[in-house]
Structures are given as structure tokens and as C-alpha cells.
Scaffold this motif. Structure first.
Motif, PDB file in Angstrom:
ATOM      1  N   ALA A  17       0.817  -1.215   0.000  1.00  0.00           N
ATOM      2  CA  ALA A  17       0.000   0.000   0.000  1.00  0.00           C
ATOM      3  C   ALA A  17       0.846   1.259   0.000  1.00  0.00           C
ATOM      4  CB  ALA A  17      -0.922  -0.008   1.218  1.00  0.00           C
ATOM      5  N   ALA A  18       1.950   1.232   0.743  1.00  0.00           N
ATOM      6  CA  ALA A  18       2.752   2.442   0.941  1.00  0.00           C
ATOM      7  C   ALA A  18       3.300   2.997  -0.362  1.00  0.00           C
ATOM      8  CB  ALA A  18       3.898   2.148   1.910  1.00  0.00           C
ATOM      9  N   ARG A  19       3.519   2.143  -1.340  1.00  0.00           N
ATOM     10  CA  ARG A  19       4.081   2.599  -2.619  1.00  0.00           C
ATOM     11  C   ARG A  19       3.165   3.583  -3.334  1.00  0.00           C
ATOM     12  NH1 ARG A  19       5.385  -2.997  -3.224  1.00  0.00           N
ATOM     13  NH2 ARG A  19       3.669  -3.272  -4.689  1.00  0.00           N
ATOM     14  N   TYR A  20       1.863   3.545  -3.018  1.00  0.00           N
ATOM     15  CA  TYR A  20       0.896   4.343  -3.765  1.00  0.00           C
ATOM     16  C   TYR A  20       0.341   5.518  -2.959  1.00  0.00           C
ATOM     17  CZ  TYR A  20       1.098   0.534  -7.071  1.00  0.00           C
ATOM     18  OH  TYR A  20       1.540  -0.398  -7.974  1.00  0.00           O
ATOM     19  N   LEU A  21       0.850   5.742  -1.765  1.00  0.00           N
ATOM     20  CA  LEU A  21       0.295   6.791  -0.922  1.00  0.00           C
ATOM     21  C   LEU A  21       1.311   7.892  -0.683  1.00  0.00           C
ATOM     22  CD1 LEU A  21      -1.572   4.614   1.751  1.00  0.00           C
ATOM     23  CD2 LEU A  21      -2.503   5.669  -0.316  1.00  0.00           C
ATOM     24  N   GLU A  22       0.916   9.111  -1.003  1.00  0.00           N
ATOM     25  CA  GLU A  22       1.747  10.280  -0.727  1.00  0.00           C
ATOM     26  C   GLU A  22       1.078  11.208   0.277  1.00  0.00           C
ATOM     27  OE1 GLU A  22       2.851  12.253  -4.287  1.00  0.00           O
ATOM     28  OE2 GLU A  22       3.862  10.500  -5.159  1.00  0.00           O
ATOM     29  N   GLU A  23      -0.199  11.519   0.056  1.00  0.00           N
ATOM     30  CA  GLU A  23      -0.934  12.423   0.935  1.00  0.00           C
ATOM     31  C   GLU A  23      -1.746  11.670   1.987  1.00  0.00           C
ATOM     32  OE1 GLU A  23      -0.462  15.609   0.768  1.00  0.00           O
ATOM     33  OE2 GLU A  23       0.843  15.409  -1.002  1.00  0.00           O
ATOM     34  N   THR A  24      -2.179  10.470   1.672  1.00  0.00           N
ATOM     35  CA  THR A  24      -3.039   9.692   2.564  1.00  0.00           C
ATOM     36  C   THR A  24      -2.220   9.040   3.666  1.00  0.00           C
ATOM     37  OG1 THR A  24      -4.583   9.241   0.764  1.00  0.00           O
ATOM     38  CG2 THR A  24      -4.688   7.782   2.664  1.00  0.00           C
ATOM     39  N   THR A  25      -2.739   9.077   4.889  1.00  0.00           N
ATOM     40  CA  THR A  25      -2.075   8.460   6.034  1.00  0.00           C
ATOM     41  C   THR A  25      -2.370   6.969   6.059  1.00  0.00           C
ATOM     42  OG1 THR A  25      -2.160  10.479   7.358  1.00  0.00           O
ATOM     43  CG2 THR A  25      -1.960   8.407   8.549  1.00  0.00           C
ATOM     44  N   LEU A  26      -1.324   6.151   6.176  1.00  0.00           N
ATOM     45  CA  LEU A  26      -1.454   4.699   6.183  1.00  0.00           C
ATOM     46  C   LEU A  26      -1.377   4.183   7.616  1.00  0.00           C
ATOM     47  CD1 LEU A  26      -1.547   1.885   4.905  1.00  0.00           C
ATOM     48  CD2 LEU A  26       0.904   2.102   4.395  1.00  0.00           C
ATOM     49  N   LEU A  27      -2.473   3.590   8.075  1.00  0.00           N
ATOM     50  CA  LEU A  27      -2.531   2.992   9.402  1.00  0.00           C
ATOM     51  C   LEU A  27      -2.554   1.472   9.283  1.00  0.00           C
ATOM     52  CD1 LEU A  27      -5.294   5.166  11.159  1.00  0.00           C
ATOM     53  CD2 LEU A  27      -2.837   5.604  11.008  1.00  0.00           C
ATOM     54  N   TYR A  28      -1.862   0.813  10.200  1.00  0.00           N
ATOM     55  CA  TYR A  28      -1.928  -0.647  10.306  1.00  0.00           C
ATOM     56  C   TYR A  28      -2.342  -1.005  11.723  1.00  0.00           C
ATOM     57  CZ  TYR A  28      -0.746  -5.447  11.195  1.00  0.00           C
ATOM     58  OH  TYR A  28      -0.840  -6.763  11.580  1.00  0.00           O
ATOM     59  N   ALA A  63       6.023  -3.264  16.029  1.00  0.00           N
ATOM     60  CA  ALA A  63       5.704  -1.883  15.685  1.00  0.00           C
ATOM     61  C   ALA A  63       6.745  -1.317  14.728  1.00  0.00           C
ATOM     62  CB  ALA A  63       5.618  -1.026  16.952  1.00  0.00           C
ATOM     63  N   THR A  64       8.013  -1.589  15.021  1.00  0.00           N
ATOM     64  CA  THR A  64       9.096  -1.086  14.175  1.00  0.00           C
ATOM     65  C   THR A  64       9.052  -1.710  12.791  1.00  0.00           C
ATOM     66  OG1 THR A  64      10.509  -0.707  16.107  1.00  0.00           O
ATOM     67  CG2 THR A  64      11.595  -0.887  13.963  1.00  0.00           C
ATOM     68  N   GLU A  65       8.756  -3.002  12.730  1.00  0.00           N
ATOM     69  CA  GLU A  65       8.699  -3.693  11.430  1.00  0.00           C
ATOM     70  C   GLU A  65       7.620  -3.080  10.538  1.00  0.00           C
ATOM     71  OE1 GLU A  65       8.866  -8.254   9.866  1.00  0.00           O
ATOM     72  OE2 GLU A  65       7.387  -7.837  11.431  1.00  0.00           O
ATOM     73  N   ILE A  66       6.476  -2.784  11.123  1.00  0.00           N
ATOM     74  CA  ILE A  66       5.373  -2.211  10.350  1.00  0.00           C
ATOM     75  C   ILE A  66       5.699  -0.785   9.913  1.00  0.00           C
ATOM     76  CG2 ILE A  66       2.976  -1.445  10.484  1.00  0.00           C
ATOM     77  CD1 ILE A  66       3.315  -4.474  10.132  1.00  0.00           C
ATOM     78  N   LEU A  67       6.275   0.001  10.796  1.00  0.00           N
ATOM     79  CA  LEU A  67       6.632   1.372  10.442  1.00  0.00           C
ATOM     80  C   LEU A  67       7.716   1.401   9.371  1.00  0.00           C
ATOM     81  CD1 LEU A  67       6.605   2.976  14.006  1.00  0.00           C
ATOM     82  CD2 LEU A  67       4.927   3.334  12.185  1.00  0.00           C
ATOM     83  N   GLU A  68       8.682   0.509   9.478  1.00  0.00           N
ATOM     84  CA  GLU A  68       9.745   0.472   8.478  1.00  0.00           C
ATOM     85  C   GLU A  68       9.239  -0.021   7.126  1.00  0.00           C
ATOM     86  OE1 GLU A  68      12.885  -1.835  10.198  1.00  0.00           O
ATOM     87  OE2 GLU A  68      13.683  -0.127  11.350  1.00  0.00           O
ATOM     88  N   ALA A  69       8.135  -0.772   7.123  1.00  0.00           N
ATOM     89  CA  ALA A  69       7.546  -1.232   5.862  1.00  0.00           C
ATOM     90  C   ALA A  69       6.804  -0.112   5.136  1.00  0.00           C
ATOM     91  CB  ALA A  69       6.595  -2.402   6.119  1.00  0.00           C
ATOM     92  N   GLY A  70       6.534   0.990   5.844  1.00  0.00           N
ATOM     93  CA  GLY A  70       5.904   2.128   5.180  1.00  0.00           C
ATOM     94  C   GLY A  70       4.662   2.670   5.841  1.00  0.00           C
ATOM     95  N   ALA A  71       4.202   2.043   6.936  1.00  0.00           N
ATOM     96  CA  ALA A  71       3.042   2.588   7.641  1.00  0.00           C
ATOM     97  C   ALA A  71       3.404   3.915   8.284  1.00  0.00           C
ATOM     98  CB  ALA A  71       2.551   1.609   8.699  1.00  0.00           C
ATOM     99  N   ASP A  72       2.456   4.832   8.301  1.00  0.00           N
ATOM    100  CA  ASP A  72       2.665   6.088   9.016  1.00  0.00           C
ATOM    101  C   ASP A  72       2.484   5.890  10.516  1.00  0.00           C
ATOM    102  OD1 ASP A  72       3.049   8.116   6.823  1.00  0.00           O
ATOM    103  OD2 ASP A  72       1.141   7.242   6.207  1.00  0.00           O
ATOM    104  N   ALA A  73       1.595   4.966  10.896  1.00  0.00           N
ATOM    105  CA  ALA A  73       1.353   4.723  12.313  1.00  0.00           C
ATOM    106  C   ALA A  73       0.824   3.320  12.518  1.00  0.00           C
ATOM    107  CB  ALA A  73       0.355   5.734  12.884  1.00  0.00           C
ATOM    108  N   VAL A  74       1.134   2.745  13.683  1.00  0.00           N
ATOM    109  CA  VAL A  74       0.536   1.486  14.115  1.00  0.00           C
ATOM    110  C   VAL A  74      -0.643   1.808  15.023  1.00  0.00           C
ATOM    111  CG1 VAL A  74       2.631   0.121  13.905  1.00  0.00           C
ATOM    112  CG2 VAL A  74       2.158   1.303  16.065  1.00  0.00           C
TER     113      VAL A  74
END
Length: 254
Positions: free
Chosen positions: A203-214, A224-235
Motif C-alpha cells: 500500500a505504501a508505494r501508492y500513498l503520498e498524501e493519505t495516512t497509512l494505518l496498520y 511496531a518497528t517492522e510495520i513502520l519500516e515497511a511504510g506505515a505512518d502509524a501502528v
């Protein structure tokens, strides 16, 4: 309250039907609270949870994420900073379109009752202010593009989800969220189980303005770190906030 999404990496999901930890200082370090749930949730316990958050941390942004319009009233709207409305892409029609039409049908009714509440708030407001009242309410609404990826979860059952998305479909849903629907949030929800970073990275590859939550299964700093490093803005962390506050503390990024 204006939300600085760039400063948000940790979100706490509070279920109004569950007891709060006795010591709410556990929330120190979280960046945003979302209050919502389905089982045994009412307008009354939702309002109680929102007020508890704002009383202890008045500067902490608090969203109400209602499953039903019956959970919303004048008091919940005034107590929370925003009303966040999920649109579940892989759910049934009711949970992507139906509930939204119902909500705005209630908003536009003259006179009317505010989305399931016994208080005739919106009708009175519209009668006195006209279309400006609808615009005023709409400024507090946030749309969330949602993908529910755990079929055995309550979220899947209540949203009519009977199939999960592949990473490619998650990426497509993310792209649609930002470029077509214009929702400010895209949420990948694993509801109590850990889904890993694959969907987030897609998902992160296609988001610039939208906030990505997991959300789902975050019970350690490592996850938490693994998810954030994958591109999530927040857990988003929920279960252990209620069940194990010390584990919850460990999920807050350092």
C-alpha cells in the motif's frame, strides 16, 4: 483541532465496552486515540470513554469511529475532535455505501434526529442555520478507506467481509483511496492477529498524501518497528491497551 499527521506514529484504539486501565498515564507517548467498537458499544459508554481521554490528556487528538449511527450524539461530536467513518472495501454494500447514505440522510432531515440519537440536534441546527450547519458538521467528518484482513475477527463479521485481499488488491485499494475517493486515511486491519509487513509495503508505494494505518497484533516494539519500516505512518494498538498495559507501553516507538 488540526491534526499534524506527520507527527503521528502510534494510535491507541479504545473499545468503549471494555474497562480502561486504572492508570491512564500508560497513554503517555501515544499520538492519537480512536474510540470505537461494535459489541456492547453504546452512545453512553462511547461518550464516557471519549471524555475520560480528553479529561486526562486534553491536547491528545481523539476520534470517534462509530460502528452504528446510534453511537453518535451531539455530546459525542462535541467531545471528540473528529468523527471517522470507515468504508470497508472488502465488506458488504452496507458497510461501504449504505451506512454513509443513512448518516447523511439523517444529517439532511428537517427536522431530524442526529444519527440515531434521541436528541433533535441536527434538525434544530439546520432549521436555524440552513446548509451552513451541514457544512459545519462535515468539517468534523473523516473518511477512512478500510481493508479487513482477518476473517475470524468481529470486524470481519460485522462488516460482511468474507474474503481477504491479496497484496496487489490492497495496493489497488490504497491507490483508490488517495486518487479516487480522496479519504485522508487508509487502514489495513488485521484485528487481533499480526499480518506482517507485506500488505503495508504494497500500500505504501501508492500513498503520498493519505495516512497509512496498520492495526492488528502489535504487542511489541519489534512488531511496531517492522510495520513502520515497511511504510506505515502509524501502528494502531488496541487489545493490549485494555488487557496488558505494560505490553502496550512497549509498542510505543522510541
Amino acid at each position: 483541532m488540526d491534526i499534524d499527521w506527520d507527527g503521528i506514529t502510534h494510535v491507541t484504539k479504545v473499545d468503549p465496552a471494555k474497562p480502561l486501565p486504572s492508570d491512564l498515564t500508560v497513554l503517555s507517548g501515544t499520538d492519537l486515540v480512536i474510540v470505537g467498537g461494535s459489541d456492547d458499544v453504546t452512545e453512553a459508554n462511547t461518550l464516557e470513554a471519549i471524555r475520560a481521554m480528553k479529561e486526562r490528556f486534553p491536547e491528545l487528538p481523539v476520534f470517534q469511529e462509530p460502528y452504528s449511527s446510534a453511537h453518535v450524539s451531539r455530546e459525542t461530536i462535541e467531545a471528540a475532535d473528529y468523527l471517522s467513518i470507515p468504508a470497508v472495501y472488502n465488506g458488504d454494500r452496507e458497510h461501504f455505501v449504505g451506512k454513509h447514505v443513512d448518516l447523511f440522510t439523517q444529517v439532511g432531515r428537517k427536522p431530524g434526529e442526529l444519527i440515531g440519537s434521541s436528541l433533535p440536534v441536527v434538525g434544530d441546527l439546520i432549521a436555524s442555520k440552513g446548509i451552513d450547519a451541514i457544512s459545519e458538521l462535515a468539517t468534523n467528518l473523516i473518511g477512512e478507506g478500510y481493508v479487513v484482513q482477518h476473517l475470524e475477527s468481529a470486524a470481519a463479521t460485522t462488516s460482511g467481509v468474507d474474503t481477504t485481499y491479496t497484496p496487489e488488491q490492497v495496493a489497488g485499494a490504497a491507490l483508490a483511496t488517495e486518487t479516487f475517493y480522496g479519504f485522508p486515511i487508509f487502514y489495513v486491519e488485521y484485528s487481533g492477529t499480526y499480518g506482517g509487513p507485506e500488505d503495508v509495503a504494497a500500500a505504501a508505494r501508492y500513498l503520498e498524501e493519505t495516512t497509512l494505518l496498520y492495526g492488528g497484533g502489535i504487542d511489541s516494539q519489534q512488531k511496531a518497528t517492522e510495520i513502520l519500516e515497511a511504510g506505515a505512518d502509524a501502528v494502531v494498538v488496541g487489545d493490549c491497551f485494555h488487557d496488558d498495559p505494560e505490553t502496550f507501553r512497549d509498542t510505543i516507538p522510541e
